[in-house]
Design an enzyme around this catalytic site. Structure first.
Site, PDB file in Angstrom:
ATOM      1  N   SER A 196       0.856  -1.184   0.000  1.00  0.00           N
ATOM      2  CA  SER A 196       0.000   0.000   0.000  1.00  0.00           C
ATOM      3  C   SER A 196       0.892   1.233   0.000  1.00  0.00           C
ATOM      4  O   SER A 196       2.106   1.144   0.224  1.00  0.00           O
ATOM      5  CB  SER A 196      -0.867  -0.022   1.264  1.00  0.00           C
ATOM      6  N   TYR A 238      -3.402  -0.975   9.885  1.00  0.00           N
ATOM      7  CA  TYR A 238      -3.214  -1.195   8.448  1.00  0.00           C
ATOM      8  C   TYR A 238      -1.837  -0.706   8.020  1.00  0.00           C
ATOM      9  O   TYR A 238      -1.132  -1.380   7.255  1.00  0.00           O
ATOM     10  CB  TYR A 238      -4.317  -0.450   7.697  1.00  0.00           C
TER      11      TYR A 238
END
Length: 256
Positions: A147, A160
Site C-alpha cells: 500500500s 493497516y
C-alpha cells in the site's frame, strides 16, 4: 524468448487470496487472460464459488478455495489438498486484506490483531507453505500486495499502516531467503483505488477531492490498472527482480 512470451503465464497456476472482488479479482482475471489457471480464495464458500463460476463462464480455468487466510491449519490443509490433487502453485498473490479506521487511542487490541493477522500474518502463512513447495522445484513467484502505507503513515489507520509496512520488509525477507532457490518475491503498492473497501472514502466529497488533488494523475485508480504490474511480477519478465515494491499510485507517493 520473444517479448510477448515474457509475459505469458500459460501452463502456470496462480493462487490469489481475497480474489472474489476488488483488486484480487482484477488480478485473477488478468492472470487468467494471460494464460494462467486460477485458484481463487474468499472466506464465504458461496461467494467464492459464485465468483469462480463467473470466471469460468468467461472462459477461464478456475477452482474455488474457500478458507480463512489467518487460520494456520486451514492454510496448511489447502496446500495439502492441492498436493493430493497434483496442483502445483507457481504464483502466489497475497492480496487478502481488511481495513479498520479508528483513532489509535480508542483502538481495541482485538481490532489491531484482526487487521495485522489478515493483512500481514496471512502473507507469512501462505508464503511459507508456497515456498516449501517452490524450493524443491527451483522456481516460483510471490507477489505481496502492499500500500502507500508501506511507505507513509496516515492517521486513524495505524494497524493497516503497520501491516502494510510489514509487507514491505516481509517481501525483502522472502527475497533474501528464497531468491537463491529461484523464487522471486516482490510487492505492489496500490494508490487510492476504486474498490468496495474504499466506497466510504469515494462517497466523501472532501476526501474524494483530496485524493484527486493530491494525485498527479488527478483521479482514483481502477483495479484493472494493477494487472499489468502484477503480470510482470508473476512472469518471466521479472526473473531478475526480487525484494522490490512497485507503487501503482498515479504518482502520489512521488510528490509533496
Amino acid at each position: 524468448m520473444t517479448a510477448s512470451n515474457l509475459f505469458d503465464l500459460t501452463g502456470r497456476t496462480a493462487l490469489i487470496t481475497g480474489s472474489t472482488r476488488g483488486l484480487g479479482r482484477a488480478i485473477a482475471e488478468g492472470f487468467g487472460a494471460a494464460g494462467a489457471a486460477l485458484v481463487i480464495n474468499g472466506r464465504d464458500p458461496d461467494k467464492t464459488e459464485a465468483a469462480a463460476a463467473e470466471m469460468r463462464e468467461a472462459g477461464l480455468t478456475v477452482r474455488a478455495a474457500s478458507f480463512d487466510v489467518t487460520d494456520e491449519q486451514a492454510v496448511e490443509a489447502v496446500f495439502r489438498d492441492l498436493d493430493a490433487e497434483g496442483v502445483q502453485i507457481d504464483i502466489l498473490v497475497n492480496n487478502a486484506g481488511i481495513q479498520h479506521r479508528q483513532p489509535m487511542v480508542d483502538l481495541a487490541l482485538a481490532d489491531w490483531q484482526r487487521v495485522i493477522d489478515t493483512n500481514l500474518t496471512s502473507a507469512f502463512l501462505l508464503g511459507r507453505e508456497a515456498a516449501k513447495r517452490m524450493i524443491p522445484r527451483g522456481r516460483g513467484k510471490i507477489v505481496n500486495i502492499g500500500s502507500l502505507t508501506s511507505e507513509l503513515a496516515r492517521a486513524t489507520v495505524i494497524p493497516y499502516t503497520v501491516a502494510k509496512g510489514g509487507i514491505r520488509l516481509l517481501t525483502k525477507g522472502m527475497a533474501a531467503e528464497w531468491t537463491p532457490h529461484g523464487i522471486q518475491a516482490n510487492a505492489i503498492g496500490p494508490g487510492y483505488m476504486l474498490t468496495e473497501m474504499n466506497e466510504a472514502l469515494t462517497a466523501n466529497p472532501d476526501f474524494d477531492a483530496w485524493v484527486k488533488g493530491r494525485t498527479p494523475a488527478g483521479r482514483w485508480g481502477r483495479p484493472d490498472e494493477l494487472v499489468g504490474t502484477a503480470i510482470y511480477l508473476a512472469s518471466d519478465a521479472s526473473n531478475y527482480v526480487s525484494g522490490q515494491l512497485i507503487f501503482v499510485d498515479g504518482g502520489m507517493i512521488s510528490v509533496l
